[in-house]
Design a protein around this motif. Structure first.
Motif, PDB file in Angstrom:
ATOM      1  N   HIS A  98      -8.733   1.828   6.908  1.00 46.70           N
ATOM      2  CA  HIS A  98      -8.408   0.060   6.431  1.00 46.70           C
ATOM      3  C   HIS A  98      -7.674   0.038   5.537  1.00 46.70           C
ATOM      4  O   HIS A  98      -8.466   1.295   4.350  1.00 46.70           O
ATOM      5  CB  HIS A  98      -9.024  -0.836   6.237  1.00 46.70           C
ATOM      6  N   LEU A  99      -6.122  -0.101   4.781  1.00 45.67           N
ATOM      7  CA  LEU A  99      -5.652  -0.504   4.057  1.00 45.67           C
ATOM      8  C   LEU A  99      -5.092  -2.112   3.828  1.00 45.67           C
ATOM      9  O   LEU A  99      -4.494  -2.127   4.292  1.00 45.67           O
ATOM     10  CB  LEU A  99      -4.789   0.714   3.914  1.00 45.67           C
ATOM     11  N   SER A 100      -5.568  -2.302   2.490  1.00 39.61           N
ATOM     12  CA  SER A 100      -5.049  -3.421   1.632  1.00 39.61           C
ATOM     13  C   SER A 100      -3.795  -3.232   0.120  1.00 39.61           C
ATOM     14  O   SER A 100      -4.821  -1.919  -0.871  1.00 39.61           O
ATOM     15  CB  SER A 100      -5.311  -3.863   1.180  1.00 39.61           C
ATOM     16  N   LEU A 101      -2.902  -3.709   0.203  1.00 42.32           N
ATOM     17  CA  LEU A 101      -2.636  -4.006  -0.636  1.00 42.32           C
ATOM     18  C   LEU A 101      -2.047  -5.175  -1.702  1.00 42.32           C
ATOM     19  O   LEU A 101      -1.855  -6.188  -0.945  1.00 42.32           O
ATOM     20  CB  LEU A 101      -0.910  -3.179  -0.402  1.00 42.32           C
ATOM     21  N   VAL A 102      -2.428  -4.969  -2.829  1.00 38.88           N
ATOM     22  CA  VAL A 102      -2.463  -6.169  -4.203  1.00 38.88           C
ATOM     23  C   VAL A 102      -1.623  -5.671  -5.172  1.00 38.88           C
ATOM     24  O   VAL A 102      -1.208  -4.689  -5.640  1.00 38.88           O
ATOM     25  CB  VAL A 102      -3.694  -5.906  -4.733  1.00 38.88           C
ATOM     26  N   CYS A 103      -0.279  -6.621  -4.614  1.00 44.19           N
ATOM     27  CA  CYS A 103       1.528  -6.745  -5.664  1.00 44.19           C
ATOM     28  C   CYS A 103       1.136  -8.179  -6.088  1.00 44.19           C
ATOM     29  O   CYS A 103       1.613  -8.697  -4.944  1.00 44.19           O
ATOM     30  CB  CYS A 103       2.066  -5.821  -4.647  1.00 44.19           C
ATOM     31  N   VAL A 104       1.848  -8.518  -7.270  1.00 42.44           N
ATOM     32  CA  VAL A 104       2.844  -9.496  -7.620  1.00 42.44           C
ATOM     33  C   VAL A 104       3.757  -9.279  -8.259  1.00 42.44           C
ATOM     34  O   VAL A 104       4.733 -10.336  -9.010  1.00 42.44           O
ATOM     35  CB  VAL A 104       1.478 -11.029  -7.697  1.00 42.44           C
ATOM     36  N   HIS A 105       3.860  -7.850  -8.621  1.00 43.53           N
ATOM     37  CA  HIS A 105       5.232  -7.917  -9.572  1.00 43.53           C
ATOM     38  C   HIS A 105       6.962  -8.106  -8.785  1.00 43.53           C
ATOM     39  O   HIS A 105       6.640  -6.984  -7.650  1.00 43.53           O
ATOM     40  CB  HIS A 105       4.875  -6.312 -10.369  1.00 43.53           C
ATOM     41  N   PRO A 106       7.146  -9.207  -9.146  1.00 48.07           N
ATOM     42  CA  PRO A 106       8.344  -9.541  -8.560  1.00 48.07           C
ATOM     43  C   PRO A 106       9.717  -8.042  -8.314  1.00 48.07           C
ATOM     44  O   PRO A 106      10.004  -8.143  -6.879  1.00 48.07           O
ATOM     45  CB  PRO A 106       8.934 -10.574  -9.497  1.00 48.07           C
ATOM     46  N   PRO A 134       1.005  -5.463   4.595  1.00 50.31           N
ATOM     47  CA  PRO A 134       1.635  -6.679   3.813  1.00 50.31           C
ATOM     48  C   PRO A 134       1.133  -7.104   1.945  1.00 50.31           C
ATOM     49  O   PRO A 134      -0.283  -6.865   1.986  1.00 50.31           O
ATOM     50  CB  PRO A 134       1.538  -7.997   4.568  1.00 50.31           C
ATOM     51  N   PRO A 135       1.765  -7.322   1.022  1.00 52.24           N
ATOM     52  CA  PRO A 135       1.261  -7.074  -0.033  1.00 52.24           C
ATOM     53  C   PRO A 135       0.382  -8.680  -0.539  1.00 52.24           C
ATOM     54  O   PRO A 135       0.738  -9.968   0.071  1.00 52.24           O
ATOM     55  CB  PRO A 135       2.182  -7.055  -1.195  1.00 52.24           C
ATOM     56  N   PRO A 163     -12.375  -7.935   6.145  1.00 49.10           N
ATOM     57  CA  PRO A 163     -13.277  -7.562   6.768  1.00 49.10           C
ATOM     58  C   PRO A 163     -12.232  -5.814   6.524  1.00 49.10           C
ATOM     59  O   PRO A 163     -13.236  -5.203   6.794  1.00 49.10           O
ATOM     60  CB  PRO A 163     -13.736  -8.144   8.036  1.00 49.10           C
ATOM     61  N   GLY A 164     -11.243  -6.019   7.188  1.00 52.60           N
ATOM     62  CA  GLY A 164     -10.028  -4.173   6.566  1.00 52.60           C
ATOM     63  C   GLY A 164      -9.130  -5.042   7.845  1.00 52.60           C
ATOM     64  O   GLY A 164      -9.672  -5.208   9.113  1.00 52.60           O
ATOM     65  N   THR A 165      -7.940  -4.241   7.440  1.00 57.57           N
ATOM     66  CA  THR A 165      -7.028  -4.935   8.807  1.00 57.57           C
ATOM     67  C   THR A 165      -6.693  -3.094   8.658  1.00 57.57           C
ATOM     68  O   THR A 165      -6.499  -2.755   7.605  1.00 57.57           O
ATOM     69  CB  THR A 165      -5.779  -5.571   8.255  1.00 57.57           C
ATOM     70  N   PRO A 166      -6.321  -2.475  10.002  1.00 59.36           N
ATOM     71  CA  PRO A 166      -5.812  -1.149  10.153  1.00 59.36           C
ATOM     72  C   PRO A 166      -4.876  -1.788   9.437  1.00 59.36           C
ATOM     73  O   PRO A 166      -3.557  -2.038   9.574  1.00 59.36           O
ATOM     74  CB  PRO A 166      -5.593  -1.424  11.789  1.00 59.36           C
TER      75      PRO A 166
END
Length: 124
Positions: free
Chosen positions: A83-91, A107-108, A119-122
């Motif tokens: 599972h991989l998640s991305l955090v981003c708010v930098h325009p 999707p950020p 829980p984690g998305t594929p």
């Protein structure tokens, strides 16, 4: 439990948090930064079913080298049923992610807490 660690390089901090490995990219992510980050990214994504969060919140600049890092992480996590998640708010970075279509694939999320609560998305 959150473990804070000193940056492994000028461009990366890695820590464990709520069952995830958090890769926090720092500062300017360009070709030089990517070269420093790749070995750590590969190590974090090597185990079976890795749970990875890439946090771009502290990023000030992000070029094609950064995109290659995200695609590499996504590919490696997919290959290991993780599972991989991305955090981003930098325009400007969000704009680049949208233009190249990566925002649809990864999707950020607006905060690290949002990423760690899921829980984690594929990484499809």
């Amino acid at each position: 439990m959150r473990q804070e660690r000193a940056p492994l390089s000028r461009h990366l901090r890695v820590r464990q948090d709520r069952g995830h490995t958090v890769l926090e990219f720092l500062g300017e992510i360009d070709i030089a930064a990517a070269e420093e980050i790749v070995p750590y990214l590969d190590a974090a994504t090597a185990p079976p079913a890795p749970r990875i969060v890439i946090d771009l919140s502290p990023v000030e600049f992000f070029d094609a080298s950064g995109l290659r890092l995200l695609y590499r992480a996504r590919s490696r996590v997919l290959a290991r049923d993780g599972h991989l998640s991305l955090v981003c708010v930098h325009p400007p970075t969000l704009r680049v992610l949208r233009v190249v279509g990566l925002a649809r694939l990864l999707p950020p999320l607006p905060t690290l807490d949002d990423a760690l609560r899921r829980p984690g998305t594929p990484a499809r």
